[in-house]
Design a protein around this motif. Structure first.
Motif, PDB file in Angstrom:
ATOM      1  N   ARG A  85       0.831  -1.214   0.000  1.00  0.00           N
ATOM      2  CA  ARG A  85       0.000   0.000   0.000  1.00  0.00           C
ATOM      3  C   ARG A  85       0.862   1.260   0.000  1.00  0.00           C
ATOM      4  O   ARG A  85       0.494   2.272  -0.601  1.00  0.00           O
ATOM      5  N   GLU A  86       1.996   1.198   0.659  1.00  0.00           N
ATOM      6  CA  GLU A  86       2.907   2.356   0.637  1.00  0.00           C
ATOM      7  C   GLU A  86       3.435   2.596  -0.782  1.00  0.00           C
ATOM      8  O   GLU A  86       3.463   3.738  -1.257  1.00  0.00           O
ATOM      9  N   VAL A  87       3.861   1.520  -1.435  1.00  0.00           N
ATOM     10  CA  VAL A  87       4.399   1.659  -2.792  1.00  0.00           C
ATOM     11  C   VAL A  87       3.312   2.160  -3.736  1.00  0.00           C
ATOM     12  O   VAL A  87       3.530   3.086  -4.532  1.00  0.00           O
ATOM     13  N   ALA A  88       2.130   1.569  -3.641  1.00  0.00           N
ATOM     14  CA  ALA A  88       1.026   1.969  -4.526  1.00  0.00           C
ATOM     15  C   ALA A  88       0.690   3.443  -4.319  1.00  0.00           C
ATOM     16  O   ALA A  88       0.488   4.193  -5.281  1.00  0.00           O
ATOM     17  N   SER A  89       0.653   3.848  -3.052  1.00  0.00           N
ATOM     18  CA  SER A  89       0.334   5.237  -2.750  1.00  0.00           C
ATOM     19  C   SER A  89       1.393   6.180  -3.325  1.00  0.00           C
ATOM     20  O   SER A  89       1.070   7.205  -3.928  1.00  0.00           O
ATOM     21  N   ALA A  90       2.645   5.805  -3.155  1.00  0.00           N
ATOM     22  CA  ALA A  90       3.731   6.671  -3.646  1.00  0.00           C
ATOM     23  C   ALA A  90       3.735   6.753  -5.174  1.00  0.00           C
ATOM     24  O   ALA A  90       4.091   7.777  -5.745  1.00  0.00           O
ATOM     25  N   LEU A  91       3.334   5.664  -5.839  1.00  0.00           N
ATOM     26  CA  LEU A  91       3.312   5.668  -7.306  1.00  0.00           C
ATOM     27  C   LEU A  91       2.006   6.215  -7.866  1.00  0.00           C
ATOM     28  O   LEU A  91       1.885   6.440  -9.071  1.00  0.00           O
ATOM     29  N   GLY A  92       1.006   6.366  -6.989  1.00  0.00           N
ATOM     30  CA  GLY A  92      -0.288   6.880  -7.437  1.00  0.00           C
ATOM     31  C   GLY A  92      -1.073   5.888  -8.264  1.00  0.00           C
ATOM     32  O   GLY A  92      -1.792   6.252  -9.185  1.00  0.00           O
ATOM     33  N   VAL A  93      -0.917   4.598  -7.952  1.00  0.00           N
ATOM     34  CA  VAL A  93      -1.691   3.565  -8.665  1.00  0.00           C
ATOM     35  C   VAL A  93      -2.405   2.697  -7.629  1.00  0.00           C
ATOM     36  O   VAL A  93      -2.031   2.696  -6.447  1.00  0.00           O
ATOM     37  N   PRO A  94      -3.416   1.966  -8.041  1.00  0.00           N
ATOM     38  CA  PRO A  94      -4.138   1.137  -7.068  1.00  0.00           C
ATOM     39  C   PRO A  94      -3.262   0.002  -6.525  1.00  0.00           C
ATOM     40  O   PRO A  94      -2.380  -0.496  -7.236  1.00  0.00           O
ATOM     41  N   PHE A  95      -3.567  -0.377  -5.289  1.00  0.00           N
ATOM     42  CA  PHE A  95      -2.945  -1.576  -4.733  1.00  0.00           C
ATOM     43  C   PHE A  95      -3.792  -2.769  -5.155  1.00  0.00           C
ATOM     44  O   PHE A  95      -5.019  -2.736  -5.057  1.00  0.00           O
ATOM     45  N   GLY A  96      -3.134  -3.814  -5.609  1.00  0.00           N
ATOM     46  CA  GLY A  96      -3.864  -4.985  -6.085  1.00  0.00           C
ATOM     47  C   GLY A  96      -3.997  -6.054  -5.031  1.00  0.00           C
ATOM     48  O   GLY A  96      -4.951  -6.075  -4.256  1.00  0.00           O
ATOM     49  N   ILE A  97      -3.007  -6.925  -4.966  1.00  0.00           N
ATOM     50  CA  ILE A  97      -3.102  -8.077  -4.068  1.00  0.00           C
ATOM     51  C   ILE A  97      -1.771  -8.356  -3.364  1.00  0.00           C
ATOM     52  O   ILE A  97      -0.719  -7.896  -3.797  1.00  0.00           O
ATOM     53  N   VAL A  98      -1.882  -9.111  -2.275  1.00  0.00           N
ATOM     54  CA  VAL A  98      -0.703  -9.728  -1.679  1.00  0.00           C
ATOM     55  C   VAL A  98      -0.755 -11.207  -2.045  1.00  0.00           C
ATOM     56  O   VAL A  98      -1.756 -11.870  -1.793  1.00  0.00           O
ATOM     57  N   ASP A  99       0.296 -11.681  -2.657  1.00  0.00           N
ATOM     58  CA  ASP A  99       0.418 -13.120  -2.901  1.00  0.00           C
ATOM     59  C   ASP A  99       1.234 -13.678  -1.750  1.00  0.00           C
ATOM     60  O   ASP A  99       2.410 -13.344  -1.589  1.00  0.00           O
ATOM     61  N   LEU A 100       0.585 -14.501  -0.914  1.00  0.00           N
ATOM     62  CA  LEU A 100       1.251 -14.909   0.315  1.00  0.00           C
ATOM     63  C   LEU A 100       1.975 -16.242   0.162  1.00  0.00           C
ATOM     64  O   LEU A 100       2.027 -17.049   1.074  1.00  0.00           O
ATOM     65  N   SER A 101       2.533 -16.419  -1.018  1.00  0.00           N
ATOM     66  CA  SER A 101       3.283 -17.658  -1.236  1.00  0.00           C
ATOM     67  C   SER A 101       4.549 -17.711  -0.391  1.00  0.00           C
ATOM     68  O   SER A 101       5.161 -16.684  -0.128  1.00  0.00           O
ATOM     69  N   LEU A 102       4.900 -18.906   0.035  1.00  0.00           N
ATOM     70  CA  LEU A 102       6.207 -19.100   0.658  1.00  0.00           C
ATOM     71  C   LEU A 102       7.183 -19.417  -0.460  1.00  0.00           C
ATOM     72  O   LEU A 102       7.180 -20.513  -1.006  1.00  0.00           O
ATOM     73  N   ALA A 103       7.990 -18.421  -0.828  1.00  0.00           N
ATOM     74  CA  ALA A 103       8.919 -18.595  -1.942  1.00  0.00           C
ATOM     75  C   ALA A 103      10.330 -18.729  -1.394  1.00  0.00           C
ATOM     76  O   ALA A 103      10.869 -17.779  -0.847  1.00  0.00           O
ATOM     77  N   PRO A 104      10.906 -19.904  -1.527  1.00  0.00           N
ATOM     78  CA  PRO A 104      12.247 -20.090  -0.969  1.00  0.00           C
ATOM     79  C   PRO A 104      13.324 -19.451  -1.832  1.00  0.00           C
ATOM     80  O   PRO A 104      13.087 -19.082  -2.986  1.00  0.00           O
ATOM     81  N   THR A 105      14.506 -19.335  -1.256  1.00  0.00           N
ATOM     82  CA  THR A 105      15.694 -18.949  -2.016  1.00  0.00           C
ATOM     83  C   THR A 105      16.785 -19.965  -1.675  1.00  0.00           C
ATOM     84  O   THR A 105      16.653 -20.701  -0.692  1.00  0.00           O
ATOM     85  N   PRO A 106      17.848 -19.959  -2.462  1.00  0.00           N
ATOM     86  CA  PRO A 106      18.916 -20.944  -2.166  1.00  0.00           C
ATOM     87  C   PRO A 106      19.640 -20.667  -0.852  1.00  0.00           C
ATOM     88  O   PRO A 106      20.491 -21.460  -0.449  1.00  0.00           O
ATOM     89  N   LYS A 107      19.319 -19.550  -0.182  1.00  0.00           N
ATOM     90  CA  LYS A 107      20.002 -19.244   1.084  1.00  0.00           C
ATOM     91  C   LYS A 107      19.656 -20.270   2.158  1.00  0.00           C
ATOM     92  O   LYS A 107      18.511 -20.712   2.253  1.00  0.00           O
TER      93      LYS A 107
END
Lengths: 189, 457
Positions: free
Chosen positions: B263-285
């Motif tokens: 919501r902060e990013v959307a507000s700063a860019l002046g575009v609507p906020f869409g969705i949160v994708d709450l996937s657990l996305a791993p990294t090789p770390k």
């Protein structure tokens, strides 16, 4: 003319102190306005505001409260409040942040961090500190002026105790609200 | 009023447990760029992308700094290029892909998704051209990502497209043979592709989306794992209901961080906020692995019996916590098991305990599918197509998204290591025991009809 007072009371903690204080104020024809109370290391402290009808003196309030406990039990201070008119809410000139320090205790922690904050015009609005053994914990709510560079503050704070096991973090208060409160509220968008 | 423990838990999550926002993806509609002139089309696309996304990276960096939460990737998703560039043929599509790549570099985003064709019920000439162009596009561009939707619960499985994709994946691998077939890592073959998925390589800006939108992909396998470990270390041996509750609570917090940043990013860019994708996305770390969460639950050998049940528990608890946290949950929203990107899963594959058949079973209870799996370079096209068909069937019948990101590694055989680098990681090449036996089925082509429960009106 009614007396508008602010009262502080300290004592060793036991069951029934607030009941005794409230009863005493009621007996003096007083009304409690607000209370902030805590128990720290077995000591009970309370700060409260109250209004008393008629010409009740500050001494009468103090003596009445002292008499509500055992002899010498309650240490009471009573002062006249300068104004009872609630001020209109003022916009804070900055954002709320939460400061946390966790790690090994040492004597200069609070003095050093509070001096740094004061030097950067950062106001502490709530502070909690606790020591257990040599483990130290401090949580402060602070208001950071908008012209401050947050990342620089974070770097500076971490640099206050280089090579000493004390973790210092400054995070925006919205994160804590978002992750801990049931309702999500956001002022933007 | 916040409790001390709540504050400390949040600080721990942010500072010690690898919580980050995995991606901020700016969706941009390009349908209004259409033009009969290919040069004009490319100019309009480039101008629009630069205009809409020029501030994306700096805004994300500022907000990440203010909140002390890293935003790992900043990306763009665009309207399906097969529609935007319809009528321009393969040559025109290549020009558009080059334009997307150039614009992405100019605005400093690492990937741009939407080189996409939706062919679940049949393919238009433009979609066929896009599919044919993939070996060149994915070998010649750096940042362009592609997706092809070959199936849906409503339409069934387009087996002609599935057959075609088997050969195309082989060709992409050959065209990027010098990088262990890395081009295939930028392509996902989907069933039930979501229109608002922010994760790459499968992100695109769907037809139902607004002109511009900010979608967020949160991560946090590390946070979930540590929360679980701490909970277990408290002494009592929690039952699986209690484990699920702990994961749910953690997922709530992770999702909230994503929504706040989004919501902060959307507000700063002046575009609507869409969705949160709450996937657990791993990294090789180390410590940022879905496989390690399963291990913390008690699955000591990944791929052993119990793995699917543990993953089902994890996936469900993540969804429940996330759904309570946000009214704007979308995308894929589940646990990912991309093999090369997950240290524990990659190790299990190398040890031979986690095999293709088990992974396929696991994808029936999680998001998103057979993901980042390296296979022998000489795997025949029909076998690849048949694997896609199996995975699409799971998605179609279970009314869920499934995807396939297989990477045939030219010149390498099962057991050897494929190295993709960075967040894409590395993995042992997986053996396919029944390779070369699927041609008669795949060759039939046609369409596998939609299941009975697709008719739910």
């Amino acid at each position: 003319m009614p007396a508008h007072v602010v009262i502080s009371l300290m004592s060793r903690d036991r069951v029934g102190i607030i009941a005794a204080v409230a009863k005493s104020i009621f007996a003096l024809d007083g009304t409690i306005g607000a209370i902030s109370q805590t128990v720290m290391d077995e000591y009970f402290t309370i700060l409260l505001t109250a209004d008393f009808a008629g010409d009740t003196s500050l001494d009468a309030v103090r003596q009445g409260l002292e008499a509500a406990g055992a002899p010498g039990e309650f240490h009471v201070s009573v002062r006249q409040r300068e104004s009872v008119q609630p001020k209109p809410p003022q916009a804070r000139d900055g954002d709320g942040f939460v400061l946390t320090l966790t790690g090994k205790d040492r004597p200069d922690i609070i003095s050093r961090v509070s001096a740094y904050l004061a030097g950067r015009a950062i106001n502490i609005i709530d502070l909690f500190a606790h020591t257990r053994g040599d483990a130290f914990l401090l949580i402060g709510q602070v208001v950071v002026p908008r012209d401050q560079d947050i990342m620089q503050l974070q770097i500076d704070l971490k640099g206050l105790w280089k090579d000493y096991p004390l973790a210092v973090h400054l995070q925006h208060e919205d994160i804590f609200a978002a992750t801990n409160e049931i309702a999500f509220t956001h002022s933007k968008n | 009023m916040l409790r001390t423990e709540d504050i400390l838990r949040t600080v721990r999550m942010l500072q010690e447990e690898n919580l980050d926002v995995r991606t901020v993806t700016l969706g941009i509609n390009l349908m209004d760029c259409s033009s009969p002139d290919i040069d004009q089309l490319c100019q309009k696309i480039e101008r629009k992308l630069v205009n809409k996304a020029s501030r994306l990276v700096s805004v994300c960096n500022d907000i990440a700094g203010t909140y002390g939460i890293p935003i790992v990737n900043k990306r763009i998703a665009v309207s399906p290029i097969s529609s935007v560039a319809a009528g321009h043929g393969e040559e025109g599509l290549l020009a558009v892909a080059a334009t997307l790549d150039r614009a992405a570099r100019e605005v400093k985003v690492d990937l741009v998704g939407g080189y996409t064709a939706l062919v679940q019920k049949g393919a238009t000439p433009s979609e066929l051209a896009l599919m044919r162009s993939l070996p060149m596009v994915l070998s010649q561009t750096e940042r362009v990502c592609s997706s092809v939707n070959v199936a849906s619960t409503k339409a069934g499985i387009n087996m002609d497209a599935v057959k075609m994709m088997g050969q195309i994946i082989r060709d992409i691998a050959l065209s990027t043979a010098d990088r262990d077939g890395f081009g295939c890592a930028k392509l996902v073959v989907f069933a039930n592709i979501p229109e608002d998925n922010p994760f790459m390589a499968g992100a695109y800006h769907g037809y139902g989306e607004p002109e511009c939108v900010v979608n967020i992909g949160v991560s946090g396998p590390g946070v979930v794992k540590r929360a679980l470990e701490r909970f277990i270390a408290m002494g009592k041996s929690p039952d699986l209901g209690q484990v699920a509750e702990e994961i749910k609570t953690t997922s709530f917090r992770v999702t909230r961080v994503g929504e706040l940043i989004g919501r902060e990013v959307a507000s700063a860019l002046g575009v609507p906020f869409g969705i949160v994708d709450l996937s657990l996305a791993p990294t090789p770390k180390m410590g940022d692995s879905v496989g390690e969460i399963l291990q913390a639950m008690g699955i000591t050998v990944l791929g052993a019996p119990g793995s699917t049940a543990a993953l089902a528990l994890l996936n469900d608890a993540v969804k429940k916590g996330g759904l309570f946290a946000s009214s704007s949950v979308g995308g894929m929203s589940g646990a990912f098991i991309p093999v090369s990107e997950d240290r524990a899963l990659a190790h299990a594959v190398q040890q031979g305990t986690l095999r293709l058949e088990k992974l396929e079973a696991m994808t029936s209870v999680c998001s998103v599918g057979l993901d980042m799996i390296a296979i022998p370079g000489d795997t025949d096209a029909d076998t690849i197509s048949a694997i896609i068909a199996d995975e699409a069937a799971i998605g179609m019948v279970n009314n869920k998204t499934t995807g396939v990101r297989l990477i045939p590694v030219p010149g390498k055989k099962a057991g050897e290591i494929a190295v993709f680098g960075g967040l894409f990681g590395e993995a042992a090449i997986m053996d396919i025991p029944t390779v070369g036996t699927s041609a008669p089925f795949v060759a039939r082509g046609g369409r596998i009809p939609a299941p009975l429960h697709s008719l739910n009106n």
